[in-house]
Motif scaffolding. Structure first.
Motif, PDB file in Angstrom:
ATOM      1  N   ARG A 295      27.086  31.123  32.712  1.00  0.00           N
ATOM      2  CA  ARG A 295      27.788  31.548  31.488  1.00  0.00           C
ATOM      3  C   ARG A 295      28.412  32.942  31.686  1.00  0.00           C
ATOM      4  NH1 ARG A 295      26.657  30.682  25.928  1.00  0.00           N
ATOM      5  NH2 ARG A 295      28.453  31.453  24.719  1.00  0.00           N
ATOM      6  N   LEU A 296      27.695  33.826  32.323  1.00  0.00           N
ATOM      7  CA  LEU A 296      28.218  35.167  32.566  1.00  0.00           C
ATOM      8  C   LEU A 296      29.405  35.137  33.523  1.00  0.00           C
ATOM      9  CD1 LEU A 296      24.988  37.366  32.912  1.00  0.00           C
ATOM     10  CD2 LEU A 296      26.271  36.759  30.871  1.00  0.00           C
ATOM     11  N   LEU A 297      29.306  34.313  34.556  1.00  0.00           N
ATOM     12  CA  LEU A 297      30.428  34.176  35.485  1.00  0.00           C
ATOM     13  C   LEU A 297      31.672  33.697  34.751  1.00  0.00           C
ATOM     14  CD1 LEU A 297      28.573  32.442  38.473  1.00  0.00           C
ATOM     15  CD2 LEU A 297      29.476  34.778  38.445  1.00  0.00           C
ATOM     16  N   ASP A 298      31.495  32.750  33.857  1.00  0.00           N
ATOM     17  CA  ASP A 298      32.618  32.208  33.094  1.00  0.00           C
ATOM     18  C   ASP A 298      33.203  33.252  32.142  1.00  0.00           C
ATOM     19  OD1 ASP A 298      34.200  29.753  32.338  1.00  0.00           O
ATOM     20  OD2 ASP A 298      33.335  30.227  30.374  1.00  0.00           O
ATOM     21  N   ILE A 299      32.341  34.005  31.475  1.00  0.00           N
ATOM     22  CA  ILE A 299      32.815  35.048  30.562  1.00  0.00           C
ATOM     23  C   ILE A 299      33.588  36.114  31.339  1.00  0.00           C
ATOM     24  CG2 ILE A 299      32.086  36.928  29.036  1.00  0.00           C
ATOM     25  CD1 ILE A 299      29.727  35.158  28.193  1.00  0.00           C
ATOM     26  N   GLY A 300      33.054  36.524  32.486  1.00  0.00           N
ATOM     27  CA  GLY A 300      33.739  37.521  33.295  1.00  0.00           C
ATOM     28  C   GLY A 300      35.116  37.058  33.741  1.00  0.00           C
ATOM     29  N   TYR A 301      35.196  35.802  34.163  1.00  0.00           N
ATOM     30  CA  TYR A 301      36.475  35.245  34.625  1.00  0.00           C
ATOM     31  C   TYR A 301      37.508  35.260  33.502  1.00  0.00           C
ATOM     32  CZ  TYR A 301      39.714  31.930  36.820  1.00  0.00           C
ATOM     33  OH  TYR A 301      40.834  31.331  37.356  1.00  0.00           O
ATOM     34  N   HIS A 302      37.117  34.790  32.330  1.00  0.00           N
ATOM     35  CA  HIS A 302      38.064  34.691  31.221  1.00  0.00           C
ATOM     36  C   HIS A 302      38.376  36.055  30.603  1.00  0.00           C
ATOM     37  CE1 HIS A 302      36.977  30.379  31.500  1.00  0.00           C
ATOM     38  NE2 HIS A 302      38.204  30.207  31.064  1.00  0.00           N
ATOM     39  N   ASP A 303      37.419  36.971  30.623  1.00  0.00           N
ATOM     40  CA  ASP A 303      37.710  38.325  30.156  1.00  0.00           C
ATOM     41  C   ASP A 303      38.771  38.975  31.030  1.00  0.00           C
ATOM     42  OD1 ASP A 303      35.950  38.151  28.078  1.00  0.00           O
ATOM     43  OD2 ASP A 303      34.453  39.513  28.912  1.00  0.00           O
ATOM     44  N   ALA A 304      38.659  38.804  32.332  1.00  0.00           N
ATOM     45  CA  ALA A 304      39.646  39.371  33.253  1.00  0.00           C
ATOM     46  C   ALA A 304      41.016  38.722  33.034  1.00  0.00           C
ATOM     47  CB  ALA A 304      39.185  39.181  34.694  1.00  0.00           C
ATOM     48  N   ARG A 305      41.023  37.435  32.779  1.00  0.00           N
ATOM     49  CA  ARG A 305      42.304  36.757  32.519  1.00  0.00           C
ATOM     50  C   ARG A 305      42.968  37.330  31.272  1.00  0.00           C
ATOM     51  NH1 ARG A 305      42.392  30.387  31.433  1.00  0.00           N
ATOM     52  NH2 ARG A 305      41.541  31.118  29.437  1.00  0.00           N
ATOM     53  N   HIS A 306      42.173  37.599  30.235  1.00  0.00           N
ATOM     54  CA  HIS A 306      42.735  38.174  29.015  1.00  0.00           C
ATOM     55  C   HIS A 306      43.222  39.605  29.237  1.00  0.00           C
ATOM     56  CE1 HIS A 306      41.753  34.703  26.726  1.00  0.00           C
ATOM     57  NE2 HIS A 306      40.450  34.889  26.717  1.00  0.00           N
ATOM     58  N   GLN A 307      42.691  40.263  30.245  1.00  0.00           N
ATOM     59  CA  GLN A 307      43.100  41.637  30.550  1.00  0.00           C
ATOM     60  C   GLN A 307      44.114  41.674  31.709  1.00  0.00           C
ATOM     61  OE1 GLN A 307      42.152  44.453  28.919  1.00  0.00           O
ATOM     62  NE2 GLN A 307      41.044  43.171  27.456  1.00  0.00           N
ATOM     63  N   HIS A 308      44.747  40.563  31.976  1.00  0.00           N
ATOM     64  CA  HIS A 308      45.641  40.438  33.130  1.00  0.00           C
ATOM     65  C   HIS A 308      46.684  41.548  33.162  1.00  0.00           C
ATOM     66  CE1 HIS A 308      48.001  38.167  36.208  1.00  0.00           C
ATOM     67  NE2 HIS A 308      49.002  38.826  35.640  1.00  0.00           N
ATOM     68  N   ASP A 309      47.347  41.790  32.058  1.00  0.00           N
ATOM     69  CA  ASP A 309      48.443  42.772  32.040  1.00  0.00           C
ATOM     70  C   ASP A 309      47.938  44.182  32.323  1.00  0.00           C
ATOM     71  OD1 ASP A 309      50.182  40.725  31.492  1.00  0.00           O
ATOM     72  OD2 ASP A 309      50.310  41.139  29.336  1.00  0.00           O
ATOM     73  N   ARG A 310      46.784  44.526  31.769  1.00  0.00           N
ATOM     74  CA  ARG A 310      46.224  45.863  32.028  1.00  0.00           C
ATOM     75  C   ARG A 310      45.869  46.016  33.497  1.00  0.00           C
ATOM     76  NH1 ARG A 310      41.142  47.206  29.089  1.00  0.00           N
ATOM     77  NH2 ARG A 310      41.616  49.350  29.748  1.00  0.00           N
ATOM     78  N   ILE A 311      45.287  44.980  34.063  1.00  0.00           N
ATOM     79  CA  ILE A 311      44.907  45.041  35.470  1.00  0.00           C
ATOM     80  C   ILE A 311      46.154  45.125  36.353  1.00  0.00           C
ATOM     81  CG2 ILE A 311      43.727  43.830  37.346  1.00  0.00           C
ATOM     82  CD1 ILE A 311      41.948  42.516  35.192  1.00  0.00           C
ATOM     83  N   ALA A 312      47.181  44.343  36.034  1.00  0.00           N
ATOM     84  CA  ALA A 312      48.413  44.346  36.807  1.00  0.00           C
ATOM     85  C   ALA A 312      49.073  45.733  36.786  1.00  0.00           C
ATOM     86  CB  ALA A 312      49.377  43.290  36.261  1.00  0.00           C
ATOM     87  N   GLN A 313      49.075  46.354  35.612  1.00  0.00           N
ATOM     88  CA  GLN A 313      49.646  47.702  35.508  1.00  0.00           C
ATOM     89  C   GLN A 313      48.840  48.699  36.335  1.00  0.00           C
ATOM     90  OE1 GLN A 313      49.807  49.204  31.497  1.00  0.00           O
ATOM     91  NE2 GLN A 313      51.027  50.991  32.063  1.00  0.00           N
ATOM     92  N   PHE A 314      47.539  48.575  36.282  1.00  0.00           N
ATOM     93  CA  PHE A 314      46.677  49.485  37.041  1.00  0.00           C
ATOM     94  C   PHE A 314      46.902  49.311  38.538  1.00  0.00           C
ATOM     95  CE2 PHE A 314      42.572  50.094  39.219  1.00  0.00           C
ATOM     96  CZ  PHE A 314      42.332  51.425  38.909  1.00  0.00           C
ATOM     97  N   LEU A 315      47.050  48.070  38.989  1.00  0.00           N
ATOM     98  CA  LEU A 315      47.236  47.780  40.408  1.00  0.00           C
ATOM     99  C   LEU A 315      48.683  47.941  40.855  1.00  0.00           C
ATOM    100  CD1 LEU A 315      44.966  44.598  40.758  1.00  0.00           C
ATOM    101  CD2 LEU A 315      44.409  46.944  41.421  1.00  0.00           C
ATOM    102  N   GLU A 316      49.573  48.163  39.892  1.00  0.00           N
ATOM    103  CA  GLU A 316      51.006  48.309  40.160  1.00  0.00           C
ATOM    104  C   GLU A 316      51.576  47.079  40.848  1.00  0.00           C
ATOM    105  OE1 GLU A 316      51.409  51.971  42.378  1.00  0.00           O
ATOM    106  OE2 GLU A 316      51.610  53.122  40.529  1.00  0.00           O
ATOM    107  N   VAL A 317      51.262  45.925  40.269  1.00  0.00           N
ATOM    108  CA  VAL A 317      51.826  44.672  40.775  1.00  0.00           C
ATOM    109  C   VAL A 317      52.604  44.008  39.657  1.00  0.00           C
ATOM    110  CG1 VAL A 317      50.022  44.349  42.479  1.00  0.00           C
ATOM    111  CG2 VAL A 317      49.730  43.378  40.201  1.00  0.00           C
TER     112      VAL A 317
END
Length: 396
Positions: free
Chosen positions: A373-395
C-alpha cells in the motif's frame, strides 16, 4: 582547505548555465520508508535519464540510499530493484519473531547483569529487545554483499555515476552524530556533536543507521557501538550540502497535517504508551527535517542578497520536499491484525488501538499488504507531483 578555496574562486565566475549537482536525501521511519521506494519508482519511469550523484540516508532511509548507491545499473533498474526489495517484505525478514515471554526474559537477563562472550549474532540478539540477524542476512543478499562490503559503491564512484554515498549513525558512547561517507572530491566536516568519516561502506553501517533505539541492537563499527542516526541529527540536510549539492530532493515519510488536523487530539484521556513512543519516534525520525528545511530557506534568502565574492563558500541550495498525501501512521490501523501474535505485546499491547495515529505501529509494520500500500501511495503521489519534479530536475 585547498578544495574549499578553489570552489570559492570558481563561485566568483559561475553563471546560470552551470549544471547543478543533485542530491537525494532519504529520511527514516521504519516500515514507512517503503513510501520512498514508490516515489523513486515513478520518477525512474517518468524521468529515465535522472540520476543523483549524491545520496544520503538515515535510519530506514539509509537502507534505501544503500540500495541505490550500490546498484551498478541505471537509475530505473536501481529503483526497480529497491521496490522489489520492499515488495513482499515480511517481519520475519527483519527480526526473529519470538514469543513475548522470550523477549521479556531476555530483558530480565540484561537487567540482572548476566554477561558472556558473544558471537556477532548473539550480540544483535542480547543487546536489543529484538534479534535483527534476519535483516543483516536479507541486506547481505539483496545488496549482493556476501562479505558485507558494498562493492557496487566503489564501481559507481569509479564510473562517475556516483559522487558520494553517506550513511548517518549515532555513536552511543560519545553521543555524536557520525556521517560515514564513501565518495570522492569532498572535504570532511566537523560541527558540535556532528562529524564525518571516510569509509568503505558495509552492511554494518546500514544496520547501525537503522537500529531503532532500545528495540534493535547497536552495531559495532571499529571500537565503538552505533545506533540509529536520527537520534541527535539536528541538521538532516547538512551532509548533502557539505558534499556539494546545489539541489536537494528530500523524500519524507511524514504527512503534513492541516492546522485543524494538528489541533485534533489523537487520544481521549490518559495517553497510552504507544502514543508516547510514537511521538518520540517522530521526533527522532522526522521532525528535525522540517526544521532544517526552514533554516535552509532562511539561509538561502540571506545568501542571495550577497554578491558571489562575499559569500564565503556559501551558496543557495534549492530544496524540493515530497511527502505522503495521507497519514501513514493512521493508515496502519487498517493492518493492525496482521501483526504476529508473538509480536503484539510491542504494538497492540502498548495501546496502538487506543490512538487515532498509531505511529509506533507503523514503524514496525513490516507486513506485505501494508508495504505494498505504501509503495502504491508513493508512486501515485509522485505522479501527482510530476510538474514540480520536472521543474526541479529541469526536464521538459
Amino acid at each position: 582547505m585547498v578544495r574549499r578555496v578553489l570552489r570559492e574562486i570558481k563561485g566568483w565566475f559561475q553563471t546560470d548555465s552551470t549544471s547543478p549537482t543533485y542530491a537525494l536525501v532519504l529520511s527514516g521511519g521504519g516500515a514507512r520508508s517503503a513510501y520512498q521506494a514508490g516515489v523513486l519508482r515513478y520518477m525512474s519511469e517518468a524521468f529515465p535519464g535522472t540520476y543523483f550523484p549524491i545520496l544520503t540516508g538515515v535510519s530506514a532511509g539509509a537502507l534505501n540510499a544503500a540500495h541505490l548507491g550500490n546498484h551498478t545499473g541505471s537509475f530505473g533498474e536501481a529503483a526497480e530493484h529497491l521496490e522489489d526489495s520492499w515488495s513482499g517484505l515480511e517481519l520475519e525478514n527483519i527480526v526473529e519473531v519470538e514469543s513475548g515471554f522470550s523477549m521479556l526474559w531476555g530483558l530480565l537477563q540484561q537487567q540482572a547483569g548476566e554477561e558472556k562472550t558473544l558471537s556477532s549474532a548473539d550480540v544483535r540478539h542480547s543487546h536489543g529487545l529484538l534479534d535483527t540477524t534476519p535483516l543483516w542476512n536479507y541486506l547481505r543478499d539483496r545488496l549482493e554483499a556476501p562479505d558485507g562490503e558494498l562493492t557496487g559503491v566503489r564501481r559507481n564512484l569509479d564510473d562517475g555515476r556516483l559522487q558520494a554515498l553517506a550513511v548517518i549513525t549515532t555513536n552511543y558512547a560519545t553521543g555524536q552524530t557520525v556521517t560515514w561517507v564513501e565518495g570522492k572530491d569532498f572535504d570532511l566536516w566537523e560541527r558540535p556533536n556532528r562529524v564525518s568519516v571516510h569509509a568503505d561502506l558495509t552492511v554494518n553501517h546500514v544496520m547501525a543507521s537503522t537500529s531503532i533505539p532500545l528495540v534493535f541492537p547497536a552495531v559495532r563499527i571499529g571500537d565503538a557501538w552505533y545506533g540509529d542516526g536520527s537520534i541527535r541529527l539536528s541538521a538532516p540536510l547538512a551532509p548533502a550540502v557539505h558534499l556539494g549539492a546545489d539541489r536537494i530532493l528530500c523524500i519524507s515519510n511524514q504527512y503534513r497535517r492541516s492546522r485543524s488536523e494538528a489541533a485534533e487530539p489523537a487520544v481521549n484521556g490518559y495517553p497510552p504508551t504507544a502514543q508516547i513512543i510514537g511521538l518520540m519516534m517522530n521526533s527522532i525520525f522526522i521532525d528535525a527535517l522540517d526544521k532544517d528545511a526552514i533554516t535552509l530557506e532562511r539561509i538561502n534568502r540571506l545568501v542571495k542578497e550577497l554578491p558571489a565574492y562575499k559569500r564565503n563558500d556559501m551558496r543557495p541550495v534549492e530544496l524540493l520536499q515530497l511527502r505522503p498525501s495521507v497519514d501513514l501512521g493512521r493508515l496502519a490501523h487498517e493492518y493492525e491484525e496482521e501483526i504476529p501474535n508473538a509480536f503484539q505485546f510491542l504494538t497492540t499491547g502498548l495501546g496502538t488501538g487506543e490512538t487515532e495515529s498509531p505511529d509506533w505501529l507503523s514503524v514496525l509494520l513490516f507486513e506485505p499488504t501494508y508495504i505494498d500500500r505504501l509503495l502504491d501511495i508513493g508512486y501515485h503521489d509522485a505522479r501527482h507531483q510530476h510538474d514540480r519534479i520536472a521543474q526541479f530536475l529541469e526536464v521538459g
